[in-house]
Design a protein around this motif. Structure first.
Motif, PDB file in Angstrom:
ATOM      1  N   LEU A 107      -5.189  -4.821  17.565  1.00 35.56           N
ATOM      2  CA  LEU A 107      -4.112  -4.111  17.047  1.00 35.56           C
ATOM      3  C   LEU A 107      -3.628  -3.070  17.794  1.00 35.56           C
ATOM      4  CD1 LEU A 107      -5.482  -3.254  13.062  1.00 35.56           C
ATOM      5  CD2 LEU A 107      -3.754  -5.182  13.849  1.00 35.56           C
ATOM      6  N   SER A 108      -2.206  -2.949  18.132  1.00 28.42           N
ATOM      7  CA  SER A 108      -1.689  -1.908  18.949  1.00 28.42           C
ATOM      8  C   SER A 108      -2.001  -0.766  18.425  1.00 28.42           C
ATOM      9  CB  SER A 108      -0.230  -2.063  18.992  1.00 28.42           C
ATOM     10  OG  SER A 108       0.388  -1.739  17.908  1.00 28.42           O
ATOM     11  N   PRO A 109      -1.997   0.431  19.075  1.00 26.61           N
ATOM     12  CA  PRO A 109      -1.829   1.945  18.547  1.00 26.61           C
ATOM     13  C   PRO A 109      -1.101   2.080  17.272  1.00 26.61           C
ATOM     14  CG  PRO A 109      -1.983   2.111  20.709  1.00 26.61           C
ATOM     15  CD  PRO A 109      -1.786   0.663  20.448  1.00 26.61           C
ATOM     16  N   ALA A 110       0.164   1.701  17.310  1.00 24.49           N
ATOM     17  CA  ALA A 110       0.900   1.759  16.057  1.00 24.49           C
ATOM     18  C   ALA A 110       0.446   0.979  14.927  1.00 24.49           C
ATOM     19  CB  ALA A 110       2.414   1.598  16.382  1.00 24.49           C
ATOM     20  N   GLU A 111       0.118  -0.332  15.210  1.00 25.28           N
ATOM     21  CA  GLU A 111      -0.324  -1.316  14.105  1.00 25.28           C
ATOM     22  C   GLU A 111      -1.676  -0.540  13.375  1.00 25.28           C
ATOM     23  OE1 GLU A 111       1.237  -5.519  15.668  1.00 25.28           O
ATOM     24  OE2 GLU A 111      -0.616  -4.756  16.420  1.00 25.28           O
ATOM     25  N   THR A 112      -2.644   0.014  14.223  1.00 28.19           N
ATOM     26  CA  THR A 112      -3.742   0.583  13.729  1.00 28.19           C
ATOM     27  C   THR A 112      -3.427   1.844  12.616  1.00 28.19           C
ATOM     28  OG1 THR A 112      -4.753  -0.035  15.899  1.00 28.19           O
ATOM     29  CG2 THR A 112      -5.798   1.634  14.574  1.00 28.19           C
ATOM     30  N   VAL A 113      -2.746   2.529  13.224  1.00 26.82           N
ATOM     31  CA  VAL A 113      -2.474   3.767  12.208  1.00 26.82           C
ATOM     32  C   VAL A 113      -1.662   3.172  10.926  1.00 26.82           C
ATOM     33  CG1 VAL A 113      -0.582   5.808  11.924  1.00 26.82           C
ATOM     34  CG2 VAL A 113      -1.638   5.236  14.215  1.00 26.82           C
ATOM     35  N   LYS A 114      -0.892   2.198  10.892  1.00 28.51           N
ATOM     36  CA  LYS A 114      -0.210   1.748   9.832  1.00 28.51           C
ATOM     37  C   LYS A 114      -1.328   1.020   8.646  1.00 28.51           C
ATOM     38  CE  LYS A 114       3.475  -1.435   8.631  1.00 28.51           C
ATOM     39  NZ  LYS A 114       4.208  -2.407   8.937  1.00 28.51           N
ATOM     40  N   PHE A 115      -2.251   0.181   9.679  1.00 31.21           N
ATOM     41  CA  PHE A 115      -3.370  -0.437   8.896  1.00 31.21           C
ATOM     42  C   PHE A 115      -3.838   0.492   8.144  1.00 31.21           C
ATOM     43  CE2 PHE A 115      -7.523  -1.844   8.158  1.00 31.21           C
ATOM     44  CZ  PHE A 115      -7.558  -2.902   7.623  1.00 31.21           C
ATOM     45  N   TYR A 116      -4.591   1.659   8.730  1.00 34.83           N
ATOM     46  CA  TYR A 116      -5.520   2.759   7.989  1.00 34.83           C
ATOM     47  C   TYR A 116      -4.950   3.502   7.343  1.00 34.83           C
ATOM     48  CZ  TYR A 116      -9.381   0.489  10.597  1.00 34.83           C
ATOM     49  OH  TYR A 116     -10.318  -0.345  10.720  1.00 34.83           O
ATOM     50  N   ASP A 117      -3.530   3.828   7.541  1.00 37.34           N
ATOM     51  CA  ASP A 117      -2.932   4.487   6.568  1.00 37.34           C
ATOM     52  C   ASP A 117      -2.883   3.901   5.162  1.00 37.34           C
ATOM     53  OD1 ASP A 117      -2.233   6.917   7.600  1.00 37.34           O
ATOM     54  OD2 ASP A 117      -0.488   6.260   8.382  1.00 37.34           O
ATOM     55  N   ALA A 118      -2.693   2.255   5.148  1.00 43.28           N
ATOM     56  CA  ALA A 118      -2.598   1.678   3.850  1.00 43.28           C
ATOM     57  C   ALA A 118      -4.071   1.398   3.309  1.00 43.28           C
ATOM     58  CB  ALA A 118      -1.996   0.337   4.127  1.00 43.28           C
ATOM     59  N   TRP A 119      -4.934   1.245   4.044  1.00 48.44           N
ATOM     60  CA  TRP A 119      -6.071   0.972   3.891  1.00 48.44           C
ATOM     61  C   TRP A 119      -7.069   2.175   3.110  1.00 48.44           C
ATOM     62  CZ3 TRP A 119      -8.363  -3.321   3.053  1.00 48.44           C
ATOM     63  CH2 TRP A 119      -9.850  -3.907   3.191  1.00 48.44           C
ATOM     64  N   GLY A 120      -6.837   3.155   3.933  1.00 46.34           N
ATOM     65  CA  GLY A 120      -7.398   4.642   2.965  1.00 46.34           C
ATOM     66  C   GLY A 120      -8.715   4.477   2.513  1.00 46.34           C
ATOM     67  N   ALA A 121      -8.962   4.726   1.221  1.00 44.32           N
ATOM     68  CA  ALA A 121     -10.346   5.048   0.711  1.00 44.32           C
ATOM     69  C   ALA A 121     -11.107   3.473   0.566  1.00 44.32           C
ATOM     70  CB  ALA A 121     -10.124   5.454  -0.807  1.00 44.32           C
TER      71      ALA A 121
END
Ligand SMILES: C[S@@+](CC[C@H](N)C(=O)[O-])C[C@H]1O[C@@H](n2cnc3c(N)ncnc32)[C@H](O)[C@@H]1O
Length: 218
Positions: A6-20
């Protein structure tokens, strides 16, 4: 080693949505993190830095059960959701805790030699080879001489079941790295040439192999 999925931007998007939901990884992380805690001598730590603190679950366990009552914790994460979850979870520890949202860079806004433990759990297995080297270099700067680098992450399979699991994990990573949160097996030991390795093991939990490393800054 496979390149970053995952690119850095995709990583942020993924973990923002993944959360808890990250806490659901406990079925293979818990055993690994317990092994790390056994060998990282947190009971004598004074200042812990964590790179990629996620929901703050490891920090909570350290602060509640392992660290001396005056020891401090500083954690960073690139995800706004993860920072919010960590802040909520760790607020009860008051001024001992600081959590900071980064932009994904290895360089941290911390003074050289300010910590005696530098922890990163299941984060370096997301990053590129260059980024892993940069984070480990930053750990060397931030740690006091004799300080401990404490790492865990996905690694290559050990034993038949785990090798099959690793092949399956790699397949999912190749098809769509989002299916595995951008994580792929990495051999972190290869990055620690300049460190004195005190403990290195591969823990297999539910077929998933994870590396546990504790190394001393020379
Ligand atoms: C697989 S999760 C692991 C979280 C936590 N350490 C744990 O063991 O549960 C990866 C975490 O690393 C964070 N992360 C990914 N790239 C990062 C970077 N460059 N800098 C800081 N955090 C990062 C993600 O936002 C996510 O919270």
């Amino acid at each position: 080693m496979k390149p970053r999925g995952l690119s850095p931007a995709e990583t942020v998007k993924f973990y923002d949505a993944w959360g808890a939901r990250q806490d659901g990884a406990g079925y293979y992380e818990d055993e690994t993190l317990a092994e790390l805690a056994r060998f990282a001598d947190f009971e004598r730590a004074t200042a812990v830095v964590e790179f990629g603190c996620g929901t703050g679950s490891f920090a909570e366990n350290l602060l509640a059960n392992r660290l001396p009552s005056e020891a401090t914790y500083w954690g960073c994460d690139v995800s706004e959701t993860m920072i919010r979850l960590s802040q909520e979870r760790l607020s009860r520890f008051g001024a001992r805790v600081r959590v900071w949202q980064s932009a994904g860079e290895a360089a941290l806004p911390l003074a050289a030699g300010c910590a005696d433990r530098f922890v990163s759990n299941y984060v370096l297995d997301i990053l590129s080879e260059g980024e892993i080297r940069a984070v480990i270099g930053e750990a060397a700067r931030v740690l006091t001489p004799g300080g401990l680098l404490c790492l865990t992450g996905l690694t290559h399979g050990k034993g038949v079941v785990s090798k099959i699991w690793t092949a399956f994990w790699n397949l999912r990573f190749d098809l769509n790295p989002k299916w595995v949160g951008g994580c792929r097996p990495v051999a972190l030991l290869e990055f620690l040439g300049a460190w004195e390795v005190l403990h290195h093991t591969v823990v297999v939990a539910r077929g998933i192999s994870s590396e546990v490393l504790v190394a001393r800054k020379r």
